[in-house]
Design a protein around this motif. Structure first.
Motif, mmCIF file in Angstrom:
data_model
loop_
_atom_site.group_PDB
_atom_site.id
_atom_site.type_symbol
_atom_site.label_atom_id
_atom_site.label_comp_id
_atom_site.label_asym_id
_atom_site.label_seq_id
_atom_site.Cartn_x
_atom_site.Cartn_y
_atom_site.Cartn_z
ATOM 1 N N SER A 1 23.393 -3.513 -52.921
ATOM 2 C CA SER A 1 23.298 -3.042 -54.308
ATOM 3 C C SER A 1 23.957 -1.682 -54.511
ATOM 4 C CB SER A 1 21.822 -2.963 -54.726
ATOM 5 O OG SER A 1 21.099 -2.102 -53.849
ATOM 6 N N ASP A 2 24.070 -0.904 -53.449
ATOM 7 C CA ASP A 2 24.612 0.450 -53.554
ATOM 8 C C ASP A 2 25.935 0.528 -52.783
ATOM 9 O OD1 ASP A 2 25.098 3.112 -53.821
ATOM 10 O OD2 ASP A 2 23.154 3.795 -53.058
ATOM 11 N N LEU A 3 27.054 0.498 -53.494
ATOM 12 C CA LEU A 3 28.357 0.436 -52.849
ATOM 13 C C LEU A 3 28.728 1.703 -52.089
ATOM 14 C CD1 LEU A 3 30.584 -1.430 -55.465
ATOM 15 C CD2 LEU A 3 29.583 -2.306 -53.349
ATOM 16 N N GLN A 4 28.130 2.822 -52.455
ATOM 17 C CA GLN A 4 28.468 4.056 -51.741
ATOM 18 C C GLN A 4 28.013 3.992 -50.278
ATOM 19 O OE1 GLN A 4 26.594 7.239 -53.830
ATOM 20 N NE2 GLN A 4 24.514 6.463 -53.539
ATOM 21 N N LEU A 5 27.008 3.159 -49.996
ATOM 22 C CA LEU A 5 26.555 2.975 -48.617
ATOM 23 C C LEU A 5 27.550 2.161 -47.798
ATOM 24 C CD1 LEU A 5 22.744 2.282 -49.186
ATOM 25 C CD2 LEU A 5 23.895 4.453 -48.685
ATOM 26 N N VAL A 6 28.489 1.503 -48.476
ATOM 27 C CA VAL A 6 29.580 0.803 -47.802
ATOM 28 C C VAL A 6 30.785 1.724 -47.653
ATOM 29 C CG1 VAL A 6 31.211 -1.114 -47.983
ATOM 30 C CG2 VAL A 6 28.824 -1.447 -48.652
ATOM 31 N N ILE A 7 31.092 2.468 -48.712
ATOM 32 C CA ILE A 7 32.286 3.306 -48.734
ATOM 33 C C ILE A 7 32.201 4.438 -47.723
ATOM 34 C CG2 ILE A 7 33.666 4.875 -50.159
ATOM 35 C CD1 ILE A 7 32.815 3.148 -52.571
ATOM 36 N N LEU B 1 23.375 0.697 -43.632
ATOM 37 C CA LEU B 1 22.922 -0.613 -44.128
ATOM 38 C C LEU B 1 22.024 -1.275 -43.085
ATOM 39 C CD1 LEU B 1 26.413 -1.788 -45.415
ATOM 40 C CD2 LEU B 1 24.531 -0.933 -46.842
ATOM 41 N N PRO B 2 20.881 -0.663 -42.775
ATOM 42 C CA PRO B 2 20.028 -1.176 -41.687
ATOM 43 C C PRO B 2 19.435 -2.545 -41.949
ATOM 44 C CG PRO B 2 18.892 0.527 -42.927
ATOM 45 C CD PRO B 2 20.300 0.521 -43.431
ATOM 46 N N SER B 3 19.324 -2.941 -43.213
ATOM 47 C CA SER B 3 18.691 -4.230 -43.531
ATOM 48 C C SER B 3 19.676 -5.390 -43.512
ATOM 49 C CB SER B 3 18.040 -4.156 -44.919
ATOM 50 O OG SER B 3 19.007 -3.871 -45.921
ATOM 51 N N LEU B 4 20.962 -5.097 -43.373
ATOM 52 C CA LEU B 4 21.974 -6.143 -43.399
ATOM 53 C C LEU B 4 22.036 -6.844 -42.040
ATOM 54 C CD1 LEU B 4 23.721 -6.853 -45.849
ATOM 55 C CD2 LEU B 4 25.628 -5.681 -44.738
ATOM 56 N N PRO B 5 22.102 -8.183 -41.996
ATOM 57 C CA PRO B 5 22.171 -8.911 -40.719
ATOM 58 C C PRO B 5 23.407 -8.524 -39.913
ATOM 59 C CG PRO B 5 21.690 -10.406 -42.542
ATOM 60 C CD PRO B 5 22.054 -9.090 -43.153
#
Length: 303
Positions: free
Chosen positions: A264-270, A219-223
């Protein structure tokens, strides 16, 4: 305290704890299945981030450093009354991590620690101190997260109520009557306490940084403040709930609940949440299995 053998209170009703843990795990798995279906999540379509191999190596090295710090902290905690070698501390820590898979509320770690020491009361007090310090760090970060959520959702009154109720409750919990467990805290030199707190702080920063590296890779764009707040939220959920399998399910669900409005893409969190569990829990637990068979496990206290 009466002479004889006393069992740890949280082992008295393992069936009840097992039911609670099964319900939590089942609810988490159901939630994940629903989310996977809603978003048509397919891990086959995940694009591996650039320099992911390098980040993974760094996180693995930090895992070794992380558990080295925990072994060092345990050695220092016992140094005043029942000194042990660094090798023995390693074995106890990793063996306890393996036992956490089968015993409730991570009591495997506590059982491994106290069973290997002659003075069970002192060892239990040292373990309580170690856990208490880490719990304080988790609560501080968790309170930061809750304060941010309170501001975002205009729940300042409820947050203030939690603080007002929580402080006296915590103070009452720490006002215990005289017992042999308090001897450790009375006799612990301040220099040892400062060293234990220092090691604990570095260790806490280590696994926060591990988690941060994996989350920012996907998640490179997340603060940065959002990622750190999300980490605090996940740690708080893991601490508050009785868990199966080192917290699998609870971590993912708490991560989804926090990050879903932000990505928007939860798999990038999981994926990073699952990876941190494998690296920090599964891998060292497998190593710890080697040491479990060598331990004589007993939580009995004799007067």
């Amino acid at each position: 305290m009466q002479n004889g053998k006393n069992k740890l209170s949280f082992l008295n009703k393992p069936w009840l704890i097992a039911i609670i843990k099964i319900l939590i795990l089942g609810g988490c798995l159901y939630f994940l299945i629903v989310k996977f279906h809603e978003q048509s999540i397919s891990f086959k379509e995940v694009i591996i981030p650039d320099q992911f191999a390098f980040i993974l190596v760094v996180v693995l090295l930090l895992m070794i450093f992380n558990w080295y710090l925990e072994a060092l902290r345990w050695k220092v905690s016992l140094q005043q009354f029942d000194s042990i070698s660094m090798k023995k501390a390693w074995q106890v820590i990793l063996g306890g991590l393996a036992l956490n898979w089968v015993l409730p509320f991570t009591s495997g770690d506590l059982l491994a620690r106290i069973s290997q020491q002659r003075d069970k009361y002192q060892a239990t007090s040292a373990a309580i101190l170690n856990r208490g310090i880490m719990l304080c760090f988790t609560l501080v970060l968790g309170l930061y997260v809750l304060s941010q959520l309170a501001l975002e959702y205009e729940m300042n009154g409820w947050f203030a109520l939690v603080i007002l109720i929580g402080i006296p409750v915590l103070r009452r919990l720490f006002k215990k009557s005289e017992s042999r467990f308090l001897t450790y805290f009375k006799e612990l030199p301040k220099r040892f306490l400062i060293r234990i707190i220092g090691i604990s702080f570095v260790r806490y920063l280590t696994f926060v940084f591990q988690f941060y590296l994996l989350l920012t890779a996907f998640l490179p764009s997340l603060p940065a403040d959002s990622i750190i707040a999300g980490i605090g939220w996940i740690f708080l959920a893991r601490t508050a709930l009785p868990l199966f399998f080192g917290g699998v399910g609870v971590r993912e669900v708490s991560g989804i609940l926090f990050f879903e409005p932000l990505v928007s893409d939860l798999q990038l969190v999981i994926i990073p949440i699952f990876l941190i569990w494998v690296i920090n829990t599964v891998v060292p637990s497998l190593v710890g299995l080697v040491f479990v068979w060598r331990m004589k496990l007993t939580s009995n206290y004799s007067g």
